[in-house]
Design a protein around this motif. Structure first.
Motif, mmCIF file in Angstrom:
data_model
loop_
_atom_site.group_PDB
_atom_site.id
_atom_site.type_symbol
_atom_site.label_atom_id
_atom_site.label_comp_id
_atom_site.label_asym_id
_atom_site.label_seq_id
_atom_site.Cartn_x
_atom_site.Cartn_y
_atom_site.Cartn_z
ATOM 1 N N MET A 1 0.869 -1.328 0.075
ATOM 2 C CA MET A 1 -0.002 -0.004 -0.024
ATOM 3 C C MET A 1 1.035 1.089 0.330
ATOM 4 O O MET A 1 1.953 1.161 0.851
ATOM 5 N N ASN A 2 0.745 2.179 -0.954
ATOM 6 C CA ASN A 2 1.416 3.326 -1.128
ATOM 7 C C ASN A 2 1.039 4.257 0.214
ATOM 8 O O ASN A 2 0.172 4.125 0.986
ATOM 9 N N ARG A 3 2.200 5.147 0.317
ATOM 10 C CA ARG A 3 1.978 6.256 1.544
ATOM 11 C C ARG A 3 0.745 7.024 1.345
ATOM 12 O O ARG A 3 0.102 7.059 2.661
ATOM 13 N N ALA A 4 0.422 7.545 0.424
ATOM 14 C CA ALA A 4 -0.808 8.440 0.305
ATOM 15 C C ALA A 4 -2.040 7.628 0.579
ATOM 16 O O ALA A 4 -2.934 8.425 1.327
ATOM 17 N N ARG A 5 -2.031 6.381 0.204
ATOM 18 C CA ARG A 5 -3.415 5.466 0.550
ATOM 19 C C ARG A 5 -3.493 5.220 2.059
ATOM 20 O O ARG A 5 -4.472 5.191 2.703
ATOM 21 N N ALA A 6 -2.059 4.848 2.600
ATOM 22 C CA ALA A 6 -2.383 4.709 4.172
ATOM 23 C C ALA A 6 -2.441 5.807 4.854
ATOM 24 O O ALA A 6 -3.336 5.620 5.906
ATOM 25 N N GLN A 7 -2.112 6.969 4.365
ATOM 26 C CA GLN A 7 -2.302 8.344 5.133
ATOM 27 C C GLN A 7 -3.927 8.551 5.042
ATOM 28 O O GLN A 7 -4.437 8.960 6.011
ATOM 29 N N GLY A 8 -4.487 8.223 3.883
ATOM 30 C CA GLY A 8 -5.842 8.442 3.944
ATOM 31 C C GLY A 8 -6.693 7.826 4.695
ATOM 32 O O GLY A 8 -7.703 7.930 5.139
ATOM 33 N N TRP A 9 -6.256 6.264 4.737
ATOM 34 C CA TRP A 9 -6.864 5.229 5.741
ATOM 35 C C TRP A 9 -6.649 5.813 7.169
ATOM 36 O O TRP A 9 -7.821 5.597 7.870
ATOM 37 N N LEU A 10 -5.709 6.100 7.530
ATOM 38 C CA LEU A 10 -5.492 6.851 8.692
ATOM 39 C C LEU A 10 -6.418 8.020 9.273
ATOM 40 O O LEU A 10 -7.012 7.979 10.254
ATOM 41 N N PHE A 11 -6.434 8.914 8.189
ATOM 42 C CA PHE A 11 -7.217 10.048 8.516
ATOM 43 C C PHE A 11 -8.751 9.681 8.400
ATOM 44 O O PHE A 11 -9.480 10.052 9.380
ATOM 45 N N ALA A 12 -9.388 8.786 7.503
ATOM 46 C CA ALA A 12 -10.885 8.521 7.523
ATOM 47 C C ALA A 12 -10.957 7.430 8.667
ATOM 48 O O ALA A 12 -12.047 7.532 9.379
ATOM 49 N N GLY A 13 -10.075 6.695 9.079
ATOM 50 C CA GLY A 13 -10.286 5.869 10.265
ATOM 51 C C GLY A 13 -10.373 6.674 11.512
ATOM 52 O O GLY A 13 -11.099 6.210 12.441
ATOM 53 N N SER A 14 -9.660 7.639 11.640
ATOM 54 C CA SER A 14 -9.474 8.478 12.782
ATOM 55 C C SER A 14 -10.739 9.245 13.028
ATOM 56 O O SER A 14 -11.421 9.221 14.273
ATOM 57 N N ILE A 15 -11.294 9.622 11.838
ATOM 58 C CA ILE A 15 -12.537 10.488 11.976
ATOM 59 C C ILE A 15 -13.690 9.410 12.276
ATOM 60 O O ILE A 15 -14.567 10.051 12.888
ATOM 61 N N ALA A 16 -13.556 8.229 11.625
ATOM 62 C CA ALA A 16 -14.953 7.392 12.072
ATOM 63 C C ALA A 16 -14.728 6.749 13.347
ATOM 64 O O ALA A 16 -15.926 6.754 13.896
ATOM 65 N N LEU A 17 -13.595 6.670 13.799
ATOM 66 C CA LEU A 17 -13.561 6.299 15.211
ATOM 67 C C LEU A 17 -13.818 7.300 15.975
ATOM 68 O O LEU A 17 -14.585 7.030 17.157
ATOM 69 N N ALA A 18 -13.714 8.777 15.802
ATOM 70 C CA ALA A 18 -14.154 9.994 16.635
ATOM 71 C C ALA A 18 -15.645 9.828 16.806
ATOM 72 O O ALA A 18 -16.257 10.183 17.700
ATOM 73 N N MET A 19 -16.149 9.496 15.587
ATOM 74 C CA MET A 19 -17.687 9.604 15.522
ATOM 75 C C MET A 19 -18.343 8.486 16.167
ATOM 76 O O MET A 19 -19.223 8.480 16.964
#
Length: 163
Positions: A1-19
């Motif tokens: 998995m490339n860096r941008a995709r992994a950063q995107g998953w971290l971003f989306a995952g942290s927002i989803a976890l916060a919700m």
């Protein structure tokens, strides 16, 4: 998995976890000390990646929070937009603060958020909240160093793995 995709998953995952954490049911006694998780995660991402987090994103995130929480439509949207505006405006300073100074800044931001809540609820005709209403920003500021260090560590591990 490339860096941008992994950063995107971290971003989306942290927002989803916060919700999910925002929706987590607590006993009535603990509700006043529940931190505003969406705000904490939004502040982190606004400091670290302002190109991803703008006022429009904060507004849409707030609308999603309103729909999920079943509250007055636009309340979370207004709160998060005001928060994102302040963070983006002072991002250059906040980014280089040590964690303890960031914690004080987050405390001020969360108290400002409470004032916005008071204004919205005052305009809608709700009664004044109890004194425990002001405990949540204190807990949010206490949790901030852990949120910051966790997300920062995950981001640095993703960067280090790809280098």
């Amino acid at each position: 998995m490339n860096r941008a995709r992994a950063q995107g998953w971290l971003f989306a995952g942290s927002i989803a976890l916060a919700m999910l954490l925002q929706l987590m049911p607590l006993p009535a006694m603990l509700l006043p000390i529940k931190p505003y998780w969406l705000a904490l995660v939004l502040v982190y991402w606004a400091i670290e990646t302002p190109d991803r987090v703008g006022l429009g994103f904060a507004f849409l995130l707030g609308l999603a929070g309103d729909v999920l929480a079943g509250q007055l439509l636009g309340e979370h949207a207004l709160r998060l937009t005001a928060l994102a505006f302040i963070v983006l405006r002072f991002r250059a300073r906040l980014r280089f603060f040590p964690v303890w100074q960031q914690t004080l800044a987050v405390l001020a931001l969360l108290f400002n958020d409470r004032i916005v809540v008071l204004m919205v609820r005052g305009f809608s005709g709700d009664p004044m909240p109890p004194a425990t209403f002001w405990l949540s920003p204190l807990v949010g500021a206490t949790v901030w160093p852990f949120v910051f260090i966790l997300l920062d560590d995950l981001r640095s591990r993703l960067r280090g793995r790809e280098a």
